[in-house]
Design an enzyme around this catalytic site. Structure first.
Site, PDB file in Angstrom:
ATOM      1  N   SER A  46      41.613  42.675  43.326  1.00 14.73           N
ATOM      2  CA  SER A  46      41.235  43.855  42.554  1.00 14.73           C
ATOM      3  C   SER A  46      40.916  43.522  41.100  1.00 14.73           C
ATOM      4  O   SER A  46      40.329  44.337  40.384  1.00 14.73           O
ATOM      5  CB  SER A  46      42.351  44.910  42.611  1.00 14.73           C
ATOM      6  OG  SER A  46      43.526  44.434  41.991  1.00 14.73           O
ATOM      7  N   HIS A  47      41.322  42.330  40.639  1.00 16.18           N
ATOM      8  CA  HIS A  47      41.036  41.911  39.266  1.00 16.18           C
ATOM      9  C   HIS A  47      40.205  40.628  39.233  1.00 16.18           C
ATOM     10  O   HIS A  47      40.173  39.924  38.224  1.00 16.18           O
ATOM     11  CB  HIS A  47      42.334  41.710  38.489  1.00 16.18           C
ATOM     12  CG  HIS A  47      43.023  42.991  38.150  1.00 16.18           C
ATOM     13  ND1 HIS A  47      43.826  43.652  39.059  1.00 16.18           N
ATOM     14  CD2 HIS A  47      43.017  43.758  37.033  1.00 16.18           C
ATOM     15  CE1 HIS A  47      44.294  44.755  38.496  1.00 16.18           C
ATOM     16  NE2 HIS A  47      43.812  44.843  37.282  1.00 16.18           N
ATOM     17  N   GLU A 187      42.522  48.696  43.358  1.00 20.49           N
ATOM     18  CA  GLU A 187      42.898  48.660  44.771  1.00 20.49           C
ATOM     19  C   GLU A 187      42.293  49.844  45.521  1.00 20.49           C
ATOM     20  O   GLU A 187      41.851  49.713  46.672  1.00 20.49           O
ATOM     21  CB  GLU A 187      44.423  48.673  44.915  1.00 20.49           C
ATOM     22  CG  GLU A 187      45.120  47.406  44.443  1.00 20.49           C
ATOM     23  CD  GLU A 187      44.845  46.219  45.361  1.00 20.49           C
ATOM     24  OE1 GLU A 187      44.346  46.422  46.492  1.00 20.49           O
ATOM     25  OE2 GLU A 187      45.120  45.090  44.947  1.00 20.49           O
ATOM     26  N   ARG A 309      51.125  34.633  43.320  1.00 23.35           N
ATOM     27  CA  ARG A 309      49.921  34.234  42.600  1.00 23.35           C
ATOM     28  C   ARG A 309      49.887  32.731  42.366  1.00 23.35           C
ATOM     29  O   ARG A 309      48.848  32.074  42.522  1.00 23.35           O
ATOM     30  CB  ARG A 309      49.846  34.934  41.241  1.00 23.35           C
ATOM     31  CG  ARG A 309      49.310  36.320  41.273  1.00 23.35           C
ATOM     32  CD  ARG A 309      48.830  36.777  39.896  1.00 23.35           C
ATOM     33  NE  ARG A 309      49.783  36.582  38.830  1.00 23.35           N
ATOM     34  CZ  ARG A 309      49.723  35.602  37.943  1.00 23.35           C
ATOM     35  NH1 ARG A 309      48.776  34.687  38.011  1.00 23.35           N
ATOM     36  NH2 ARG A 309      50.628  35.500  36.986  1.00 23.35           N
TER      37      ARG A 309
END
Length: 348
Positions: A46-47, A187, A309
């Site tokens: 989403s980023h 999202e 991440r």
């Protein structure tokens, strides 16, 4: 359509090409591409580079200054302000953060205020950059009004993220980056793009009713996380990254947009803390105390924020990333080098 495998180098070059092809100065494009590719690398879809579509839309509205030259104002021993001149935020942050760290090392605590910036990307790349220099840091921004306060039915707050980072003696820092909304707005956008439903506790429709339809959610209002607790934090972000630093709150940012659908324009507040100044001769012992806390978390089977991440980052550095063929085609269509292809430019 099948996914396309790409190297990080290729993806960065493509991102810069898309941005410069649509009127963004190269220095801004490099800084912005770095942040978006980092999101893709860390599997924060989403980023990631999907947001290039929004960047181009913002550039085409005429609201954003694609060749803005950030202006630095050294306000006080512990405060620096950077006027982004209505450009994207990554380059002003890169410039201002160098001064921020210098001030924090002298005073123990310092603040950076970025004004008049278009900000839509994740905050954790900024926080990680500061933690890599040995300071703890806290960052926050408002956005466009799209979140209802707890108990309300209409958009007022932005997603109003808060990010925090703590430097560690070895390995990656302790970092979290969270929206005060129940989910990042990106999202919901991705669910809409994919034709998928959303959980019905993410948002309400324009009649104030829970909805699992992303289209209705985007026309209604998102919800804060944790009810009144998230709502209070969202209000705090509005105040600290808005009136405190002399910039717009989320409602004003939305009004400034005039319905054009550009990225939010507002301010950003970043606070840096130097553990060595705070701790003095005990700084080493204090760092060990922090490590004991982290060990206590993972020692009972829990995970540290951003662990997923960092694991994704290792994979991407080794093997590259994948994009949907549809998104890859969309990005190629926005670049001058439309003859690019994954095989010729770094397919992994």
């Amino acid at each position: 359509m099948a996914d396309v495998a790409l190297s990080l180098e290729y993806l960065h070059a493509l991102a810069v090409d898309v941005l410069t092809s649509n009127g963004l100065d190269n220095s801004h494009a490099e800084a912005l591409a770095k942040v978006l590719v980092a999101g893709q690398r860390d599997e924060c879809q989403s980023h990631g580079v999907w947001r290039l579509l929004g960047c181009v839309k913002t550039l085409r509205t005429g609201k954003l200054n694609g060749s803005a030259e950030p202006r630095v104002h050294d306000v006080a021993p512990a405060l620096v302000k950077v006027d982004a001149q209505f450009g994207f935020s990554p380059l002003p942050f890169e410039i201002g953060s160098r001064i921020l760290v210098e001030k924090a090392r002298k005073t123990g605590i310092a603040a950076l205020a970025i004004n008049n910036c278009f900000h839509f990307s994740a905050l954790w790349p900024e926080i990680e950059a500061l933690a890599a220099q040995g300071v703890a840091a806290l960052a926050m921004v408002p956005s466009h009004s799209c979140v209802a306060p707890a108990g309300g039915t209409r958009p007022l707050f932005g997603t109003n993220p808060i990010a925090f980072g703590w430097p560690r003696p070895e390995g990656v820092p302790f970092v979290f980056d969270m929206a005060t909304s129940r989910i990042a707005r990106g999202e919901i956008e991705l669910h809409r793009r994919a034709g998928l439903k959303i959980p019905n506790d993410w948002a309400i429709d324009d009649e104030g009713q829970p909805t699992d339809d992303p289209e209705r959610a985007l026309k209604g209002a998102m919800m804060t996380f944790g009810g009144y607790k998230g709502s209070a934090l969202a209000a705090m972000v509005e105040l600290l990254a808005g009136p405190l630093i002399g910039d717009m709150i989320s409602q004003e940012s939305l009004e400034f947009d005039e319905g054009l659908g550009a990225a939010p324009c507002h301010g950003e507040l970043v606070i840096a803390f130097d553990p060595s100044v705070f701790g003095g001769a005990d700084a080493g012992d204090n760092a060990h105390r922090a490590e004991a806390l982290f060990a206590g978390i993972v020692g009972q089977g829990a995970r540290l924020p951003s662990q997923r991440r960092f694991e994704a980052r290792e994979r991407s550095v080794k093997h590259g990333v994948t994009l949907s063929a549809e998104l890859h085609a969309d990005l190629l269509a926005l670049s001058k080098s439309q003859d690019r292809n994954a095989d010729a430019c770094g397919r992994s």
